[in-house]
Design an enzyme around this catalytic site. Structure first.
Site, PDB file in Angstrom:
ATOM      1  N   HIS A  32      -9.813  -6.269  -1.927  1.00 62.51           N
ATOM      2  CA  HIS A  32      -9.049  -5.260  -2.656  1.00 62.51           C
ATOM      3  C   HIS A  32      -9.026  -5.676  -4.117  1.00 62.51           C
ATOM      4  O   HIS A  32      -8.950  -6.867  -4.420  1.00 62.51           O
ATOM      5  CB  HIS A  32      -7.602  -5.180  -2.145  1.00 62.51           C
ATOM      6  CG  HIS A  32      -6.698  -4.437  -3.080  1.00 62.51           C
ATOM      7  ND1 HIS A  32      -6.626  -3.064  -3.091  1.00 62.51           N
ATOM      8  CD2 HIS A  32      -5.892  -4.869  -4.086  1.00 62.51           C
ATOM      9  CE1 HIS A  32      -5.785  -2.686  -4.048  1.00 62.51           C
ATOM     10  NE2 HIS A  32      -5.330  -3.772  -4.667  1.00 62.51           N
ATOM     11  N   PHE A  44      -5.448   7.493   6.523  1.00 63.00           N
ATOM     12  CA  PHE A  44      -5.959   6.176   6.899  1.00 63.00           C
ATOM     13  C   PHE A  44      -4.895   5.075   6.792  1.00 63.00           C
ATOM     14  O   PHE A  44      -5.184   3.900   7.046  1.00 63.00           O
ATOM     15  CB  PHE A  44      -7.179   5.801   6.051  1.00 63.00           C
ATOM     16  CG  PHE A  44      -6.946   5.823   4.562  1.00 63.00           C
ATOM     17  CD1 PHE A  44      -6.341   4.760   3.911  1.00 63.00           C
ATOM     18  CD2 PHE A  44      -7.357   6.913   3.799  1.00 63.00           C
ATOM     19  CE1 PHE A  44      -6.124   4.774   2.541  1.00 63.00           C
ATOM     20  CE2 PHE A  44      -7.150   6.942   2.417  1.00 63.00           C
ATOM     21  CZ  PHE A  44      -6.533   5.862   1.793  1.00 63.00           C
ATOM     22  N   GLU A  71       1.122  -4.993  -8.861  1.00 62.29           N
ATOM     23  CA  GLU A  71       0.609  -5.714  -7.691  1.00 62.29           C
ATOM     24  C   GLU A  71       0.739  -7.232  -7.850  1.00 62.29           C
ATOM     25  O   GLU A  71       1.033  -7.940  -6.885  1.00 62.29           O
ATOM     26  CB  GLU A  71      -0.849  -5.321  -7.438  1.00 62.29           C
ATOM     27  CG  GLU A  71      -0.994  -3.866  -6.995  1.00 62.29           C
ATOM     28  CD  GLU A  71      -2.434  -3.448  -6.734  1.00 62.29           C
ATOM     29  OE1 GLU A  71      -2.631  -2.293  -6.332  1.00 62.29           O
ATOM     30  OE2 GLU A  71      -3.365  -4.272  -6.931  1.00 62.29           O
ATOM     31  N   ASN A  95     -13.395  -3.944   4.360  1.00 65.96           N
ATOM     32  CA  ASN A  95     -14.276  -3.898   3.186  1.00 65.96           C
ATOM     33  C   ASN A  95     -14.129  -5.117   2.277  1.00 65.96           C
ATOM     34  O   ASN A  95     -14.362  -5.042   1.073  1.00 65.96           O
ATOM     35  CB  ASN A  95     -14.115  -2.575   2.429  1.00 65.96           C
ATOM     36  CG  ASN A  95     -12.756  -2.417   1.779  1.00 65.96           C
ATOM     37  OD1 ASN A  95     -11.837  -3.182   2.039  1.00 65.96           O
ATOM     38  ND2 ASN A  95     -12.630  -1.428   0.920  1.00 65.96           N
ATOM     39  N   ARG A 127     -18.861  -6.096  -1.675  1.00 67.91           N
ATOM     40  CA  ARG A 127     -18.778  -5.247  -0.486  1.00 67.91           C
ATOM     41  C   ARG A 127     -20.143  -5.015   0.150  1.00 67.91           C
ATOM     42  O   ARG A 127     -20.269  -5.006   1.378  1.00 67.91           O
ATOM     43  CB  ARG A 127     -18.064  -3.950  -0.821  1.00 67.91           C
ATOM     44  CG  ARG A 127     -16.543  -4.162  -0.934  1.00 67.91           C
ATOM     45  CD  ARG A 127     -15.866  -3.024  -1.602  1.00 67.91           C
ATOM     46  NE  ARG A 127     -14.408  -3.096  -1.519  1.00 67.91           N
ATOM     47  CZ  ARG A 127     -13.599  -2.437  -2.330  1.00 67.91           C
ATOM     48  NH1 ARG A 127     -14.094  -1.676  -3.296  1.00 67.91           N
ATOM     49  NH2 ARG A 127     -12.287  -2.538  -2.198  1.00 67.91           N
ATOM     50  N   THR A 178     -15.719   1.386  -2.594  1.00 71.46           N
ATOM     51  CA  THR A 178     -14.778   1.170  -1.478  1.00 71.46           C
ATOM     52  C   THR A 178     -15.493   1.181  -0.136  1.00 71.46           C
ATOM     53  O   THR A 178     -15.226   0.346   0.734  1.00 71.46           O
ATOM     54  CB  THR A 178     -13.699   2.276  -1.487  1.00 71.46           C
ATOM     55  OG1 THR A 178     -13.093   2.308  -2.784  1.00 71.46           O
ATOM     56  CG2 THR A 178     -12.630   2.019  -0.439  1.00 71.46           C
ATOM     57  N   TYR A 213       0.823  -1.217   0.000  1.00 70.99           N
ATOM     58  CA  TYR A 213       0.000   0.000   0.000  1.00 70.99           C
ATOM     59  C   TYR A 213       0.860   1.271   0.000  1.00 70.99           C
ATOM     60  O   TYR A 213       0.382   2.333   0.419  1.00 70.99           O
ATOM     61  CB  TYR A 213      -0.923   0.000   1.209  1.00 70.99           C
ATOM     62  CG  TYR A 213      -2.161  -0.877   1.039  1.00 70.99           C
ATOM     63  CD1 TYR A 213      -3.078  -0.633   0.017  1.00 70.99           C
ATOM     64  CD2 TYR A 213      -2.425  -1.924   1.913  1.00 70.99           C
ATOM     65  CE1 TYR A 213      -4.218  -1.416  -0.140  1.00 70.99           C
ATOM     66  CE2 TYR A 213      -3.571  -2.713   1.765  1.00 70.99           C
ATOM     67  CZ  TYR A 213      -4.462  -2.456   0.739  1.00 70.99           C
ATOM     68  OH  TYR A 213      -5.595  -3.215   0.588  1.00 70.99           O
TER      69      TYR A 213
END
Ligand code: CMP
Length: 140
Positions: A116, A58, A127, A113, A103, A92, A50
């Site tokens: 991803h 956050f 990623e 949530n 979600r 999100t 991240y």
């Protein structure tokens, strides 16, 4: 075009025992699981994943949550995979997620949530490479 995207089933959804239900949604939408591993991320691994959010307020809560339990990490492949997965996930913030999305059905909060998904095809490649060496990706 046939694309790939990186998906993570987060600790909340793993704890709820809905890995299979979420995989069913991927497969039902025509996405193939081409790589997968269950992991309990270290703080360094979560922070590295991240890193783009490092300066966001956050960030600490996000990392704390992502290392709170095991996650299921997978690469998905299919036509328009990045957007198809985002549509399956919903917004999100689960309070804003459309009915019938992952979600809306499984998430509790903006941090917890459930899933991803990569937000661009470029980020998807980064990623996927973060978690899977090329020889562990089984395109078919
Ligand atoms: P994810 O797709 O994993 O990418 C970053 C995560 O940060 C996001 O899902 C949310 O779980 C979390 N997050 C917490 N607060 C926010 C926020 N205000 N905006 C975006 N993401 C947030």
């Amino acid at each position: 075009a046939i694309e790939r995207t990186l998906s993570i089933i987060k600790p909340d959804a793993v704890a709820k025992n809905v890995i299979g239900q979420i995989y069913q949604r991927f497969e039902g939408a025509g996405l193939k699981v081409i790589a997968a591993r269950m992991m309990h991320l270290s703080r360094a691994e979560a922070e590295g994943f991240y890193a783009v959010h490092k300066e966001r307020p956050f960030f600490k809560d996000l990392v704390d949550f992502m290392i709170s339990g095991p996650v299921m990490v997978q690469a998905l492949q299919g036509e328009n995979a990045m957007q198809v997965n985002r549509d399956l996930m919903g917004a999100t913030d689960p309070k804003k997620a459309d009915k019938g999305t992952i979600r809306a059905d499984f998430a509790d909060s903006i941090d917890a949530n459930a899933v991803h998904g990569s937000d661009s095809v470029e980020n998807a490649a980064i990623e996927i490479a973060y978690f899977f060496p090329a020889l562990n990706v089984y395109a078919r």
